[in-house]
Design an enzyme around this catalytic site. Structure first.
Site: not given
Lengths: 244, 960
Positions: B653, B657, B312
């Site tokens: 997070d 996901d 990310d």
């Protein structure tokens, strides 16, 4: 290919190394006596004849086949004690340790078969087996350098009274100190270990069941006979079942 | 509420069913039969069978077999319990994580408002929520007031979404009148009807989707399985081979079975799996210290074999806070410090323009620090206000000091907050100069809008007319800053003439009775969520470690690319297809795609791509950024990477996901920003959300792989020294050189601590300069390792041990030549006048005692040579002297423990018959020392040749 060659060289080297170290190790040894004798500080007892099955004698006094094996064993065993074989052996002073550590050539003391009396095989070729008085020879394991103290003698006791009467040859089952110490196979080639013959005169009561007998070496403070784990250290137990 | 109870009974409580856990007993039983356990059970069973037979035959030594069986069973059970305990311990860490505080919901039932536990909610309940609450179920809103929800955990949108009662879209995820379970209400209040509860909520469905994604075996699990098969294969084949040999050599079947047990026990490294577990958990602990919390022990190593990291951006690569990055005033761009712990700003602050700009920045700002944080560093303080204002507040606090008192000195008299139509924010202040009674109007906003309202521009503190040349300069600067992916704000001010606006003038923000044009432009500030300072270094480490870092973000491509460039995910020299097109001035289509090493892929493009196209992108570009992607697309990307044969690590997070985290070889959840669902799906939790922590994790993972190799090599070696005695005993009929129980004392006694100690070994060379291991080729236990341990060092050890064995026997009177072929007489209970080479006669017990002395000597020799083995295993390539003999202190703990245990067994427990140890003459400890030295020297030569002739035959065959 290369792998094979490598391992050939590698293992060849290891084998050579092994041989070399073993050789070095053997060089440090004396051929006369082992480096250490602490694992057999006290000797074990053994009998002859020794039945294949666990020290149990089964025979029929009237069937010579049943005890012929014992008789042959005894004959063979006593072969080396024949007078003809003992010509080089000397007569030694009884009751005394025969110390010859100074001498380069160790002499063997003579053990006269006649000391075994009725069990010598001379009077009775069947060693008493046919008469219900079987002989068993008790011997003490050879241990280099062992010098028994006191007056060592063999004493056998049946587990139950009244089934057997025991005679000893030589009298009292004595083991004469003159046969000690032993100097090892190479120095003491003609050595003969002393024997004690135990003649079991089996009474009519004793013919029906097994007789358990234990023999011990007594009268010598440095010969152990009560080791918890080693049932043969200074003692031996065997059973006899004679039928008629 | 009777109805509610009915529905509750029908639908079940409003809670997510936790993923089905394997029952504890099943886990336990798995440990009992897994790995070598089954072999040892077979060994134990054989022992008991032969005990039974021997007992029936009335053999004295029958009980030895009973004990042996019991010991083997105990070994299996104890190691099983140990492994189970280790696993349970690491799972528990996570259990504490996922525990949620019971949630309450305000429900309207039976015409009264009640606080109910959220899991009691049913469909049709009317609930009220307010800012700060977690939404207790999926609800359709029927009344809202300024309600905004944070859907980031669900959809990945980072901005709060406003919610109203209007139905705006067919898709429930898009429409405005639905709020979702487990998201939070950021501000405002709302009332809604519960439409879905528990597993039927959107989040529940995603969670079940995640548990549907198969959990694949970790690489280390595969490696260990491979190793177990290898050793078990060797054990069984040697066992069976020698069973056949012994039967054909006319040994009794029963004896042959006992030999078989011995061979199995000698071959199986009983303690090894426990050692591996301990090593892994030691590493897990070390990683936890470095902020990587590992849920599954095996994941420790997976991280080390990672070849692609999909990371990310926000929060992981960046600091997750807007920070002022650049300033533009006096026609010049200045850079600001964007590091995490700035205390000063280094740029030139002497210009009067800066003074003016700083004043605007300070005053035209509604954000405030929460009170009571004076002792905290500025960067750590909590601010009430949006991200940009927070950035500006902290920026000015750092430079100017106490902003609040500056604001107090320049009292605010009027203010127009920012809104999306006028795109500016304005406030009017009294000045802090008591002689200057003018009011100061300050304004900030979208740069082009601000510029429109200006007629002059401040250069070096002087107002100059804003001509086209200066406007051009502004444009260039604006484009440049915007091109760096930064959010740019323009600032202007105006001192209101004193005569028109005297002291006490009433400003009316609705009628705007003050000028909002012909202002003086002062400067630009641009902000970005800057990369964490440790990240560029970590990325370059990944690069040299052969790990591809792919950025996956929901952000705008320009921002994403800028961050990717600044952290090195896209290196300074590489270009995307678009860059090349721009440079060569040709249409994008004409660019040779192979020339572009970097690629920025938009989520919209990804949507239309076939998996082949995705594969092509993943294959052809080394530097990839996926921008504007939804969390769902992450799963597609992960699968794409796995199709390339890569071991993929994924960070995440949000709840959405979790499928990607599950699918990845190692899912990494964020400890701070991560949702519980993500943490549940992940194998690892990053406590500080920092990408750099992943890299330290990779380093640890690689190290443990290397060290496990060493541990296994160390452990396998002595198995040969334990096995050879059996084989030679069977073939040459010598007295048994080593007992089965003695072997267990090596495997589970002296060897345990040293083999764990190898887990503390430092890396030999920079492991981060190596490519990730190839799953298929770089095995944990490869042929070289097995061959070198078994056929070279193991044999050397055996030779050394046999020399000791023969020395002991010879010095007691049994020359090697007399020992050959004596087995039957030697072991006969009836023979009590066994003659040695010197004519002495031995009773059975005297021989047995000597045999135990032999066991002890053999044991001591193996132990001594294992010390050498331990030392040589410290490195696989480098000289020990380069690695440092004393650097790993634990190795020495291991060596001393090894020798200590051997001393205790020999002299302390030498009189316990059942253990078969006897006090040993001291010099026998040294018989094997030359062989130990030889092992060391030989291994140094091996390493020297490997280093000297890389790629040679020797290197290929001798490097494990």
């Amino acid at each position: 290919g290369l792998i094979l060659l490598f391992y050939l060289v590698f293992y060849g080297f290891l084998a050579a190394l092994f041989t070399f170290t073993m050789w070095v190790m053997l060089q440090t040894l004396s051929s006369d006596i082992p480096k250490y004798r602490d694992r057999i500080s006290s000797p074990g007892l053994m009998i002859s004849p020794k039945p294949d099955t666990a020290l149990e004698f089964y025979f029929n006094r009237s069937d010579s086949q049943s005890y012929s094996e014992y008789v042959t064993t005894l004959q063979n065993f006593l072969e080396s004690y024949n007078d003809s074989k003992q010509s080089q052996n000397i007569e030694c002073t009884s009751g005394k340790i025969f110390d010859q550590s100074e001498a380069a050539v160790k002499k063997a003391c003579r053990f006269n078969l006649s000391e075994l009396g009725q069990c010598s095989g001379k009077e009775d070729a069947n060693f008493g087996y046919s008469k219900g008085t079987p002989c068993v020879l008790v011997k003490m394991n050879r241990v280099i350098g062992l010098k028994p103290e006191g007056e060592p003698h063999i004493q056998c006791t049946p587990k139950e009274e009244g089934m057997v009467n025991i005679n000893y040859f030589p009298p009292n089952g004595a083991m004469d100190l003159k046969y000690f110490p032993y100097y090892g196979k190479s120095l003491h080639a003609h050595y003969l270990q002393p024997l004690v013959a135990v003649q079991l005169a089996i009474t009519p009561n004793g013919t029906k069941e097994e007789i358990a007998i234990e023999c011990k070496i007594l009268g010598s403070p440095n010969l152990k006979n009560q080791d918890e784990r080693d049932k043969f250290l200074g003692r031996i137990a065997f059973k006899v079942l004679m039928s008629e | 509420s009777a109805r509610a109870a009915e529905i509750l009974a029908r639908d079940g409580p409003n809670a997510l069913t936790p993923p089905k856990a394997t029952p504890e007993i099943v886990k336990f039983l798995k440990q009992m039969i897994g790995g070598f356990s089954i072999l040892l059970w077979i060994g134990a069973a054989f022992s008991w069978i032969s005990f039974g037979i021997q007992l029936a035959q009335g053999v004295d030594s029958a009980f030895d077999n009973l004990y042996l069986g019991v010991v083997l069973a105990l070994v299996v059970i104890l190691t099983g319990i140990f492994a189970y305990y280790q696993e349970a311990k690491s799972t528990n860490i996570m259990a504490s994580f996922s525990k949620m505080i019971p949630q309450q919901a305000l429900v309207l039932r039976d015409a009264e408002k009640k606080e109910l536990p959220a899991d009691q909610l049913v469909v049709g309940d009317i609930v009220e929520i307010k800012g700060g609450d977690r939404i207790p179920a999926d609800i359709r809103l029927i009344f809202t007031q300024g309600c905004k929800v944070d859907n980031s955990s669900l959809t990945g949108e980072s901005e709060p979404q406003s919610r109203s009662c209007e139905f705006t879209h067919e898709n429930p995820l898009e429409t405005r009148n639905i709020a979702f379970y487990s998201t939070t209400c950021v501000e405002g209040t709302a009332t809604g009807i519960v439409i879905n509860t528990g597993d039927r909520t959107i989040i529940g469905r995603i969670a079940s989707l995640a548990s549907g994604v198969g959990n694949e075996k970790t690489p280390i699990a595969i490696e260990i399985e491979h190793f177990v098969y290898l050793v078990a294969g060797v054990a069984i084949s040697i066992g069976v081979l020698f069973f056949i040999i012994s039967v054909s050599m006319r040994y009794k079947i029963l004896d042959s079975i006992i030999f078989l047990i011995g061979i199995i026990v000698a071959n199986v490294p009983e303690g090894l799996l426990a050692t591996v577990t301990v090593s892994l958990s030691l590493t897990a602990k070390r990683m936890a210290k470095k902020n990587c919390l590992v849920k599954n022990l095996e994941a420790v190593e997976t991280l080390g074999s990672t070849s692609i990291i999909c990371s990310d951006k926000t929060g992981t690569l960046t600091q997750n806070r807007m920070t002022v990055a650049h300033l533009w005033f006096d026609n010049q761009i200045y850079s600001a410090d964007t590091s995490e712990d700035q205390t000063t700003q280094p740029f030139d602050q002497s210009s009067p323009s800066w003074t003016a700009l700083s004043k605007i920045v300070t005053l035209c700002n509604r954000a405030e620090f929460r009170p009571g944080q004076e002792n905290l560093p500025i960067m750590k303080r909590v601010v009430v206000g949006d991200a940009s204002e927070t950035a500006l507040l902290k920026f000015s606090e750092v430079i100017l000091g106490d902003v609040m008192s500056i604001r107090a000195q320049n009292r605010k008299v009027a203010e127009i907050p920012f809104n999306s139509t006028n795109k500016f924010q304005l406030s009017i202040h009294e000045t802090d100069d008591p002689h200057d009674k003018r009011f100061l109007l300050v304004m900030k906003g979208a740069p082009e809008r601000i510029l429109e309202r200006c007629s002059t521009i401040m250069i070096n503190g002087k107002e100059e007319p804003l001509d086209s040349e200066k406007a051009e300069a502004f444009q260039t600067a604006y484009m440049e800053l915007g091109g760096m992916g930064e959010r740019v704000l323009g600032f202007c001010h105006l001192y209101l003439p004193e005569n028109e606006f005297p002291e006490g003038f009433q400003f009316d923000t609705d009628s705007m009775n003050f000028p909002t044009s012909n202002l003086c432009f002062v400067g630009l500030l641009s902000m970005i969520d800057p990369p964490r300072s440790t990240v560029p270094d970590a990325v370059s480490k990944c690069r040299s470690a052969g790990i591809k870092v792919i950025m996956v973000t929901g952000d705008h491509p320009i921002t994403a690319k800028a961050i990717a460039k600044s952290v090195g995910i896209i290196s300074a020299t590489s270009e995307t297809v678009e860059d090349i097109a721009k440079r060569l001035n040709i249409p994008v289509e004409q660019v040779n795609r192979r020339e572009a090493t970097a690629a920025v892929v938009n989520g919209m493009e990804l949507k239309d791509m076939s998996s082949e196209q995705l594969d092509e992108i993943l294959r052809n570009h080394t530097e990839i950024v996926f921008a504007r992607t939804s969390p769902q697309q992450k799963l597609i990307i992960v699968e794409g990477c796995q199709r390339q044969g890569a071991v993929v690590a994924v960070t995440g997070d949000g709840v959405n996901d979790s499928p990607a985290l599950k699918k990845a070889d190692i899912g990494i959840a964020m400890g701070i920003a991560g949702s519980d669902a993500a943490k549940n799906a992940a194998d690892m939790v990053l406590l500080d959300d920092n990408f750099a922590s992943i890299v330290t994790g990779v380093e640890e993972g690689r190290l443990i792989f290397d060290n496990l190799k060493k541990t296994i090599a160390y452990t396998l070696t002595k198995n040969i020294a334990e096995l050879c005695p059996f084989l030679i005993y069977i073939i040459a009929s010598i007295p048994m050189p080593i007992g089965t129980i003695t072997i267990l004392f090596i495997d589970l006694g002296t060897d345990i601590i040293p083999s764990v100690a190898l887990a503390y070994e430092k890396a030999e060379s920079d492991i981060m300069n190596r490519r990730p291991r190839n799953k298929r080729k770089d095995r944990l236990v490869n042929q070289q390792l097995a061959v070198y341990s078994y056929l070279q060092i193991g044999i050397m050890q055996s030779v050394g041990a046999f020399v000791t064995y023969f020395t002991v026997y010879t010095e007691q009177g049994f020359l090697p030549s007399t020992l050959l072929g004596v087995r039957v007489d030697w072991e006969s209970n009836a023979i009590n006048d066994f003659e040695d080479s010197y004519g002495q006669q031995w009773t059975k017990y005297q021989r047995t005692y000597l045999q135990w002395t032999g066991y002890t000597a053999f044991f001591v020799s193996i132990t001594i040579q294992q010390v050498a083995d331990l030392i040589i295993r410290k490195t696989r390539r480098n000289s020990i002297f380069r690695q440092g003999l004393f650097r790993n202190k634990v190795i020495w703990v291991g060596i001393f423990s090894q020798i200590g245990i051997a001393l205790i067994l020999t002299y302390g427990l030498g009189h316990v018959t059942a253990l078969n140890f006897t006090p040993l003459r001291f010099q026998y400890w040294f018989v094997a020392v030359p062989f130990a030295i030889l092992i060391w020297v030989y291994d140094e030569i091996r390493k020297l040749l490997i280093r000297r002739y890389p790629g040679s035959w020797w290197d290929k065959n001798m490097y494990y």
